[in-house]
Each structure stands twice: as structure tokens, then as C-alpha cells.
Design an enzyme around this catalytic site. Structure first.
Site, PDB file in Angstrom:
ATOM      1  N   GLU A 143       0.864  -1.196   0.000  1.00  0.00           N
ATOM      2  CA  GLU A 143       0.000   0.000   0.000  1.00  0.00           C
ATOM      3  C   GLU A 143       0.888   1.228   0.000  1.00  0.00           C
ATOM      4  O   GLU A 143       2.066   1.136   0.364  1.00  0.00           O
ATOM      5  CB  GLU A 143      -0.833   0.044   1.299  1.00  0.00           C
ATOM      6  CG  GLU A 143      -1.878  -1.025   1.377  1.00  0.00           C
ATOM      7  CD  GLU A 143      -2.306  -1.309   2.815  1.00  0.00           C
ATOM      8  OE1 GLU A 143      -1.813  -0.627   3.733  1.00  0.00           O
ATOM      9  OE2 GLU A 143      -3.106  -2.216   2.994  1.00  0.00           O
ATOM     10  N   LYS A 198       2.143   4.743   1.588  1.00  0.00           N
ATOM     11  CA  LYS A 198       2.237   5.259   2.959  1.00  0.00           C
ATOM     12  C   LYS A 198       1.693   6.689   2.944  1.00  0.00           C
ATOM     13  O   LYS A 198       2.324   7.589   2.385  1.00  0.00           O
ATOM     14  CB  LYS A 198       3.685   5.221   3.441  1.00  0.00           C
ATOM     15  CG  LYS A 198       3.820   5.493   4.917  1.00  0.00           C
ATOM     16  CD  LYS A 198       5.201   5.140   5.410  1.00  0.00           C
ATOM     17  CE  LYS A 198       5.289   5.192   6.924  1.00  0.00           C
ATOM     18  NZ  LYS A 198       5.028   6.507   7.471  1.00  0.00           N
ATOM     19  N   ASP A 256       0.549  10.301   4.120  1.00  0.00           N
ATOM     20  CA  ASP A 256       1.156  11.241   5.055  1.00  0.00           C
ATOM     21  C   ASP A 256       0.066  12.039   5.767  1.00  0.00           C
ATOM     22  O   ASP A 256      -0.305  13.131   5.353  1.00  0.00           O
ATOM     23  CB  ASP A 256       2.096  12.172   4.279  1.00  0.00           C
ATOM     24  CG  ASP A 256       3.109  12.808   5.194  1.00  0.00           C
ATOM     25  OD1 ASP A 256       3.181  12.402   6.364  1.00  0.00           O
ATOM     26  OD2 ASP A 256       3.831  13.707   4.737  1.00  0.00           O
ATOM     27  N   TYR A 279      -6.687   1.355   6.363  1.00  0.00           N
ATOM     28  CA  TYR A 279      -5.784   0.305   5.886  1.00  0.00           C
ATOM     29  C   TYR A 279      -5.656  -0.865   6.847  1.00  0.00           C
ATOM     30  O   TYR A 279      -4.762  -1.690   6.685  1.00  0.00           O
ATOM     31  CB  TYR A 279      -4.402   0.879   5.560  1.00  0.00           C
ATOM     32  CG  TYR A 279      -3.812   1.768   6.642  1.00  0.00           C
ATOM     33  CD1 TYR A 279      -3.464   1.258   7.875  1.00  0.00           C
ATOM     34  CD2 TYR A 279      -3.632   3.136   6.411  1.00  0.00           C
ATOM     35  CE1 TYR A 279      -2.934   2.069   8.856  1.00  0.00           C
ATOM     36  CE2 TYR A 279      -3.102   3.953   7.388  1.00  0.00           C
ATOM     37  CZ  TYR A 279      -2.762   3.412   8.610  1.00  0.00           C
ATOM     38  OH  TYR A 279      -2.247   4.215   9.580  1.00  0.00           O
ATOM     39  N   LYS A 311      10.658   4.275   2.274  1.00  0.00           N
ATOM     40  CA  LYS A 311      10.424   5.712   2.082  1.00  0.00           C
ATOM     41  C   LYS A 311      11.085   6.168   0.790  1.00  0.00           C
ATOM     42  O   LYS A 311      12.264   5.866   0.560  1.00  0.00           O
ATOM     43  CB  LYS A 311      11.023   6.497   3.246  1.00  0.00           C
ATOM     44  CG  LYS A 311      10.384   6.199   4.589  1.00  0.00           C
ATOM     45  CD  LYS A 311       9.193   7.094   4.804  1.00  0.00           C
ATOM     46  CE  LYS A 311       9.013   7.515   6.212  1.00  0.00           C
ATOM     47  NZ  LYS A 311       9.529   8.673   6.731  1.00  0.00           N
ATOM     48  N   CYS A 356      17.314  45.119  14.603  1.00  0.00           N
ATOM     49  CA  CYS A 356      16.300  45.022  13.547  1.00  0.00           C
ATOM     50  C   CYS A 356      16.874  45.553  12.232  1.00  0.00           C
ATOM     51  O   CYS A 356      17.408  46.678  12.200  1.00  0.00           O
ATOM     52  CB  CYS A 356      15.061  45.819  13.944  1.00  0.00           C
ATOM     53  SG  CYS A 356      13.826  45.865  12.639  1.00  0.00           S
ATOM     54  N   CYS A 359      14.807  49.010  11.579  1.00  0.00           N
ATOM     55  CA  CYS A 359      14.794  50.197  12.437  1.00  0.00           C
ATOM     56  C   CYS A 359      15.935  50.224  13.453  1.00  0.00           C
ATOM     57  O   CYS A 359      15.960  51.114  14.304  1.00  0.00           O
ATOM     58  CB  CYS A 359      13.445  50.331  13.136  1.00  0.00           C
ATOM     59  SG  CYS A 359      13.191  49.090  14.401  1.00  0.00           S
ATOM     60  N   CYS A 371      11.349  42.213  16.830  1.00  0.00           N
ATOM     61  CA  CYS A 371      11.696  43.619  16.973  1.00  0.00           C
ATOM     62  C   CYS A 371      10.607  44.231  17.857  1.00  0.00           C
ATOM     63  O   CYS A 371       9.426  44.198  17.504  1.00  0.00           O
ATOM     64  CB  CYS A 371      11.711  44.306  15.605  1.00  0.00           C
ATOM     65  SG  CYS A 371      11.734  46.099  15.783  1.00  0.00           S
ATOM     66  N   CYS A 416       8.638  50.817  13.907  1.00  0.00           N
ATOM     67  CA  CYS A 416       9.319  50.006  12.890  1.00  0.00           C
ATOM     68  C   CYS A 416       8.434  49.949  11.647  1.00  0.00           C
ATOM     69  O   CYS A 416       7.301  49.447  11.706  1.00  0.00           O
ATOM     70  CB  CYS A 416       9.585  48.620  13.469  1.00  0.00           C
ATOM     71  SG  CYS A 416      10.415  47.514  12.328  1.00  0.00           S
TER      72      CYS A 416
HETATM   73  S1  IVH Z   1       0.072  -0.014   8.674  1.00  0.00           S
HETATM   74  C1  IVH Z   1       1.910  -1.688  12.832  1.00  0.00           C
HETATM   75  N1  IVH Z   1      -0.382   1.150   6.418  1.00  0.00           N
HETATM   76  O1  IVH Z   1       2.623   4.960   9.096  1.00  0.00           O
HETATM   77  C2  IVH Z   1       1.735  -0.449  12.039  1.00  0.00           C
HETATM   78  N2  IVH Z   1       0.477   2.469   8.201  1.00  0.00           N
HETATM   79  O2  IVH Z   1       5.067   4.221  10.847  1.00  0.00           O
HETATM   80  C3  IVH Z   1       0.647  -0.635  11.090  1.00  0.00           C
HETATM   81  N3  IVH Z   1       0.762   4.830   7.621  1.00  0.00           N
HETATM   82  O3  IVH Z   1       1.344   5.116  12.359  1.00  0.00           O
HETATM   83  C4  IVH Z   1       0.491   0.555  10.239  1.00  0.00           C
HETATM   84  N4  IVH Z   1       0.045   4.687   5.555  1.00  0.00           N
HETATM   85  O4  IVH Z   1       0.130   6.388  10.585  1.00  0.00           O
HETATM   86  C5  IVH Z   1       0.048   1.311   7.667  1.00  0.00           C
HETATM   87  N5  IVH Z   1      -0.861   2.059   4.328  1.00  0.00           N
HETATM   88  C6  IVH Z   1      -0.437   2.214   5.589  1.00  0.00           C
HETATM   89  C7  IVH Z   1      -0.024   3.462   6.092  1.00  0.00           C
HETATM   90  C8  IVH Z   1       0.439   3.541   7.407  1.00  0.00           C
HETATM   91  C9  IVH Z   1       0.519   5.497   6.502  1.00  0.00           C
HETATM   92  C10 IVH Z   1       1.334   5.440   8.855  1.00  0.00           C
HETATM   93  C11 IVH Z   1       0.542   5.144  10.101  1.00  0.00           C
HETATM   94  C12 IVH Z   1       1.491   4.557  11.087  1.00  0.00           C
HETATM   95  C13 IVH Z   1       2.826   4.894  10.490  1.00  0.00           C
HETATM   96  C14 IVH Z   1       3.764   3.783  10.806  1.00  0.00           C
END
Ligand code: IVH
Length: 686
Positions: free
Chosen positions: A131, A133, A135, A243, A330, A424, A427, A442, A448
Site C-alpha cells: 500500500e 504510505k 502522510d 488500511y 520511504k 532590527c 529600524c 523587533c 518600525c
Molecule cells: S500499517 C503496525 N499502512 O505509518 C503499524 N500504516 O510508521 C501498522 N501509515 O502510524 C500501520 N500509511 O500512521 C500502515 N498504508 C499504511 C499506512 C500507514 C501510513 C502510517 C501510520 C502509522 C505509520 C507507521
């Protein structure tokens, strides 16, 4: 209230007499209709009614639930609009801890992970599930008998904050799920995020309002989830991707099956997942999404690789911090190397000094970067910067690129360390830095130049006193001539003061003075916002005014009293108290009062003899020159009454673009005058 035969009937706010049975039937009908539109919008990406029509349905439901509170069900879609105030979020211990994932940036690490999995499973066959990740902010949603009962943040992993009221405002999170196949208790986990579009739009509106911009969507989502007023959360357009599904009620054999169940129950699952039969497949998935992920509606910073079989997940188990059956890969953020030419120190309206790096222009992620934020003195120290260094700049989710590191291998000898100025740059006043604060300030608030001009510009801003006859150049000119030092001076400007300026003829001079005069009708919350107190944005100003009702009460309020008000935390309370401790500020507010500005909410009440008094208005659609809020203010300020739906008592329907056809038809049928925004202005001018 009437008693007719056996059934109880009520008069609704719209004046319609309704039996309880009829109300129940209508509530169910509205609930179904709203849920249907929500489902179309969030699950099928379709919308068959306008936002306004949707809001109308919700409004009717809320109004009926107000009349018949016992018919308000825990999964009513009315909870989407919020309204609950939570001063302190209760702490909740997670049934199963919310762990984190170990991170990797290289293919080599991933292959090592694969080897560990293979060994751990005794060379039995296994599959991965990949999946993206996301943010955002991790959340755990608890459902009991199909009803959403709790939404809890990750917190420290063991315990988090109960933010249920805020979670319920997120439209894509089901308040209840279907009964078929649904475990009696389960937790769905996922990531709350602010879609990029919503983040950009929010920042645009903050810019228009003269409010500080948010740095990135992630922090904004996180801050929003912790807001005390859930109706503000509702307006922020958060979303959530799920997820993970956890339940003891049923055996779920694979992560893929859990994802499928989430989808079947109506949760929002990003369709970007894939089952992978080998680490090679995983590497292909990583490659496939490296660029493509930038087209997604939210920021992603990598991918998550999970062993698919639940039994195998159990066999692999956990380390103290993270599962052995999953890892996060990452993506490296896009960065470029360039020369640091100089550093400019900018003085903001509040006196905060912001260092900005001036760079040799460089191409990064499709744009030319010339400047980057350095935040404050700590950041310069951390980076150990020298002018002439080769630095790395990165563009992540943040709106302004940032300098992340120095390429020490390329550092020339004799470059001297950057020292933060102690005076500053505008001024020459010695800078101050409060204990525990990262910023230098400042303290020369009135003398100013950029601070004084910035404060006046904030005061005349559209979302404050709305004096659009004055622009930045004129304000600067008047300041430089010594005619305008603070906002109160505006109301003491004389015809000759302006007329004597180069290029100002009679018409321009009268326009400016008329604009200043007209601003006196602005509401107290706009006056409070206009003062430019640190951390007091538009919403906070409104909350202060709603609770305390007068400028005097705000001025007199102690920290403890301010802390009782929704959205007011320690930082804001201290700032408000500090602002009104300053004698110069007290004198300025007194001068504003003497000039006739609104100082209580009673002054805000519509003008009885205004040009629109006794007339009632319905507004609908999107307008070209005004926001909805501005049209509403305009009507109220001029004595008009706002009503939400067209009825025989409505005088005018103010029609914008994309107005719902049903409103127009109803107005035409009832012979109600349909006017445009410019017709409204004409009505006001008389
Ligand atoms: S699974 C046991 N799936 O990443 C941890 N986490 O560093 C299970 N996150 O706190 C998490 N996308 O906030 C999972 N597809 C994804 C994710 C995901 C983002 C974040 C989540 C978690 C952090 C883990």
C-alpha cells in the site's frame, strides 16, 4: 404544541405543523437521502445535487432533530456538521497498541527484510500486500454493532485522544455500517488527511483573510483533528483512508480479505494497493508509484509492505516497537544542490524576524527555486550555514522549499559562520527573544516601518474593516508622511492630508475618506480581528466575541476566563492578555471607540432603519464579487433579514451562479423577485 387526537404535533421553526409520526418519517427519508448522496459522492465519485441543495437537506434534518430531539439517532448524518465543543479530549487506552513501522530507504534493506521474513516462516510460501504510505494522522475507529462509537488518535501508541466528535464530521467515514457480515465489535485503522486541493483552498482563504498560512497538509490535518469546535473541523474538508481492520469476532485469513471487508462496509480505501507474490513484484510496485503517487489527491512519502497471511503475521510477531511482518519503504524526497548567495531578514507584521535564504536559482520538481525558508536562528545554527556554501533544498509537502543540509565536502575554506543579527534590519532596534521561543522579535511596534504598515494593512483588509479604497502604496505614503502611524489614525485623516499627496485628486481623496467612514459598520469580531493580536485569527476573534460580547469584556478578561472559551488555548490567552496590558494598545482601542467603531455585539445588531430593513432575503449560488459570508454581512449590516428557504414571506432571492433550480422555480412560482449581486448593491445604495 397542539394535541390532535392521539398523536402529538409540533410547530416546526418554519411554521409547519407536524405530527411526531410525520417527523419520524421525514427524518428517516432525509437520512436515507443524505446517506445516499454521501455514498455517491465518496464511494462512486458522483454528485447529482449541488453542495447547496445537499446543505439544504442537512439543514432540514437538523431543524427537525432540534424539534424532536428523541428522534436524533447516533448515526444521524447531522453529526457531520459538528457543533460540539470539546475543551479537553479524554485520553483512551488502545485495546491493541498502535505501533509504528521500521523504515528503509534502500533496495538492499528491503531484500534483507525479505530474507528475515523467509527465514521466520521456515521457507514456507508467502505473499506481500503493498500500500502507499499516506502522510496524515493515524486514527483508530471503533464500531460497536455497526455504529461508530469512538475515534482515537495514535497518541504515544498506547493511549491517544478521543476525538470522536471531530471524526464524525469527516464525510467519508461511515457513522454506521451495514449489518451483513459485520463483526459486532471491530476497529478500523487508517490515516486522516487533508486532500491537497482542500489544503490549497484553505490557505488561499487564509491569505485573503490576512491570516498566517499553514505550512503543510499533514500538520494542518493534525491540528484540525485537535480543534475544540467540531463545526470548524466540519468546514475543513478532512478525509480518511483506512488500511487495517481488527476484530476478535471473526477469523480473517489475510490482510487482503480485511481490506475487502473494509471496502464492502463502505470505508474509503485507496485503490492503490496490490498483492505481490515476491520481493521483485514489490520492487516493481515501488517503481510504478514513485512518480505516479504525485498525481494522488494527498501527500504520500513511501509504501508499506505487509505479509498478507494473518497466520504468518502472527508467526512473525513484533519487536518492542514494530511488527516483523511489515516495513515502510520511504521515497527519497526530491532535492537539489545550489549555492547560498545571501540571507535576508524579513520583519513581519508582528515583529517576528524570518531569515530567508537567497539561492542561486535551481530547478526542483518542475519549478525554479530562488528562495527557501530558514525559519529562525535555531535552524541556521542547526545547519551551521555559511554564505557561499553549497546547500541542499527540498520540496516536500511544505509550500515553501526548505534548506535541509550543507554539502560539507564542497565547503570552501575561510567562509565565516552566519550570525543572526542582534538589531532590527529595518529600524536598528535591539532584537528580543522570549525564553522558550524560536523567533527573534523587533519590539519597536509603532516605530518600525514594516510592522506599522503591516498592522494598518491588516486592519483595512477585506476580512477586517474592509477599506478597499486604500491600497498598500497609499498606506506606505501616508505612513512615510507621518500622517498614519496606527489604525486609529485612519479615522482622524482629513481631506487636506490626502489631497496634498502627489497624484491625489478630489475624487480619489473623497473615495478614501468614504471607504474609511463606511468601515464603521463592520462587526465587533472584525474590529477584534483587525487589531492583529498575535494568534488571533478570524475564527478566534469570532469565538472571543461570541463568548464575551464586548471589547471591554475582552480587554478585562483574565487568562483563566479566556481559557474557558472554545478554541482558546494557553498561547492565545497569554497573547490577548499581553496585548491589552500595553498602554499604547489601550489608547488606540479607546480612539477607535471614540471614532464610532463597533465595541459590543449589540452594536452589531442590524440597523433598524437601514435600506434593507423589514426585507427578508434568501441567498443561493456562488457570487462573482463577494463570498457568501460577505453577502450575508452586507444584508445584515443594512438591516435585512436572512432566511434559509424560499417561502411566501421572502422578499428577494439573491441569485449567484450554479444556483439550485428548485429554489428558482419556487421563487418564480411565488412571484418573489430574483436579483443579482449588483442589484443588491443598487438596493443598498437606494
Ligand atoms: S500499517 C503496525 N499502512 O505509518 C503499524 N500504516 O510508521 C501498522 N501509515 O502510524 C500501520 N500509511 O500512521 C500502515 N498504508 C499504511 C499506512 C500507514 C501510513 C502510517 C501510520 C502509522 C505509520 C507507521
Amino acid at each position: 404544541m397542539f394535541l390532535i387526537g392521539q398523536s402529538i404535533s409540533f410547530t416546526t421553526r418554519e411554521g409547519i405543523i407536524m405530527t411526531e409520526a410525520a417527523a419520524k418519517a421525514r427524518i428517516l427519508e432525509l437520512t436515507q437521502e443524505i446517506n445516499h448522496h454521501n455514498d455517491l459522492y465518496y464511494q462512486k465519485d458522483q454528485s447529482v445535487i449541488s453542495d447547496l441543495e445537499f446543505d439544504q437537506l442537512l439543514k432540514e434534518l437538523i431543524s427537525l432533530e432540534g424539534e424532536f430531539p428523541h428522534l436524533k439517532f447516533p448515526d444521524s448524518p447531522s453529526q457531520r456538521v459538528g457543533g460540539t465543543i470539546t475543551k479537553q479530549f479524554p485520553t483512551v487506552v488502545h485495546k491493541n497498541p498502535m505501533l509504528s513501522l521500521s523504515n528503509t530507504y534502500s533496495e538492499e534493506d528491503l531484500r534483507d527484510f525479505d530474507q528475515r521474513v523467509r527465514k521466520g516462516l521456515g521457507d514456507k510460501p508467502y505473499e506481500y500486500f503493498c500500500e502507499l504510505k499516506f502522510d496524515g494522522v493515524a486514527i483508530s475507529l471503533a464500531y460497536e454493532y455497526g455504529i461508530l462509537t469512538r475515534g482515537v488518535t495514535r497518541g504515544d501508541g498506547t493511549k491517544g485522544d478521543d476525538v470522536t466528535a471531530n471524526i464524525k464530521t469527516i464525510r467519508s467515514i461511515p457513522l454506521s455500517v451495514g449489518k451483513v457480515d459485520t463483526p459486532s465489535y471491530f476497529e478500523a485503522r487508517g490515516e486522516v488527511f487533508m486532500p491537497r486541493d482542500a489544503f490549497i483552498a484553505l490557505n488561499q482563504s487564509r491569505e485573503v483573510a490576512g491570516e498566517e498560512l499553514f505550512a503543510n497538509a499533514r500538520n494542518t490535518a493534525s491540528g484540525t483533528l485537535k480543534m475544540q469546535d467540531s463545526s470548524v473541523v466540519a468546514s475543513r474538508k478532512l478525509d480518511c483512508f483506512l488500511y487495517s481492520l481488527m476484530t476478535d469476532d471473526q477469523k480473517i485469513y489475510s490482510h487482503e480479505k480485511a481490506i475487502q471487508m473494509l471496502i464492502n462496509m463502505g470505508f474509503n480505501v485507496s485503490p492503490t494497493f496490490a498483492r505481490c507474490s515476491s520481493i521483485e513484484d514489490v520492487l516493481d510496485y515501488i517503481k510504478k508509484w514513485e512518480e505516479k503517487r504525485l498525481e494522488l489527491p494527498l501527500d504520500t512519502d513511501g509504501i508499506v509492505i505487509k505479509v498478507n497471511s494473518m497466520e504468518q503475521q502472527k508467526a512473525l510477531g513484533f519487536t518492542a516497537k514494530s511488527p516483523r511482518w511489515a516495513i515502510a519503504y520511504k521515497y527519497k524526497s526530491q532535492s537539489a544542490a545550489t549555492l547560498l548567495n545571501s540571507i535576508t531578514y524579513q520583519v513581519g507584521r508582528t515583529g517576528a524576524i524570518t531569515p530567508v535564504a537567497n539561492l542561486q536559482p535551481v530547478q526542483l520538481a518542475g519549478t525554479t527555486v530562488k528562495r527557501a525558508s530558514l525559519h529562525n536562528a535555531n535552524e541556521i545554527e542547526r545547519l551551521d550555514l555559511r554564505i557561499g556554501d553549497t546547500v541542499f533544498v527540498e520540496k516536500g509537502g511544505d509550500i515553501i522549499p526548505k534548506v535541509t543540509a550543507v554539502d560539507l565536502a564542497l565547503r570552501k575554506p575561510d567562509l565565516s559562520k552566519v550570525t543572526f543579527p542582534n538589531h532590527c534590519p529595518e529600524c536598528e532596534t535591539p532584537l528580543e527573544r522570549n525564553e522558550g521561543e524560536a523567533n527573534h522579535y523587533c519590539p519597536n511596534i509603532t516605530g518600525c516601518r514594516p510592522q506599522a504598515i503591516g498592522r494598518i494593512l491588516h486592519f483595512i483588509h477585506r476580512n477586517a474593516m474592509d477599506i478597499d479604497s486604500l491600497g498598500e502604496k497609499t498606506v506606505a505614503l501616508l505612513y512615510d508622511k507621518g500622517l498614519l502611524k496606527d489604525p486609529a489614525d485612519l479615522y482622524e485623516l482629513k481631506y487636506e492630508d490626502i489631497f496634498q499627496l502627489e497624484g491625489f485628486k478630489e475624487q480619489a481623496t473623497s473615495n478614501i475618506l468614504q471607504g474609511i467612514e463606511n468601515s464603521k459598520v463592520q462587526s465587533l469580531s472584525k474590529v477584534v480581528f483587525g487589531l492583529g493580536i498575535r494568534f488571533v485569527g478570524r475564527t478566534v476573534a469570532e469565538k472571543l466575541v461570541q463568548s464575551l460580547k464586548s471589547m471591554q469584556a475582552i480587554m478585562d478578561a483574565r487568562e483563566e476566563a479566556l481559557l474557558e472559551i472554545p478554541e482558546i488555548g494557553q498561547r492565545i490567552a497569554e497573547s490577548v492578555v499581553l496585548y491589552f496590558k500595553d498602554e499604547d494598545n489601550l489608547v488606540m482601542v479607546k480612539r477607535l471607540k471614540d471614532a464610532g467603531l463597533k465595541m459590543t455585539t449589540e452594536d452589531d445588531i442590524s440597523i433598524e432603519n437601514g435600506p434593507l430593513s423589514d426585507k427578508s432575503f434568501v441567498i443561493s449560488g456562488v457570487f462573482e464579487h463577494f463570498s457568501r459570508e460577505e453577502i450575508q454581512d452586507l444584508i445584515k449590516i443594512n438591516g435585512g433579514k436572512l432566511v434559509s428557504s424560499v417561502s411566501g414571506n421572502t422578499d428577494y432571492l439573491v441569485a449567484g451562479n450554479n444556483m439550485g433550480p428548485s429554489k428558482r422555480q419556487k421563487a418564480e412560482k411565488l412571484g418573489i423577485e430574483i436579483i443579482s449581486e449588483s442589484d443588491l448593491q443598487l438596493l443598498i445604495k437606494g
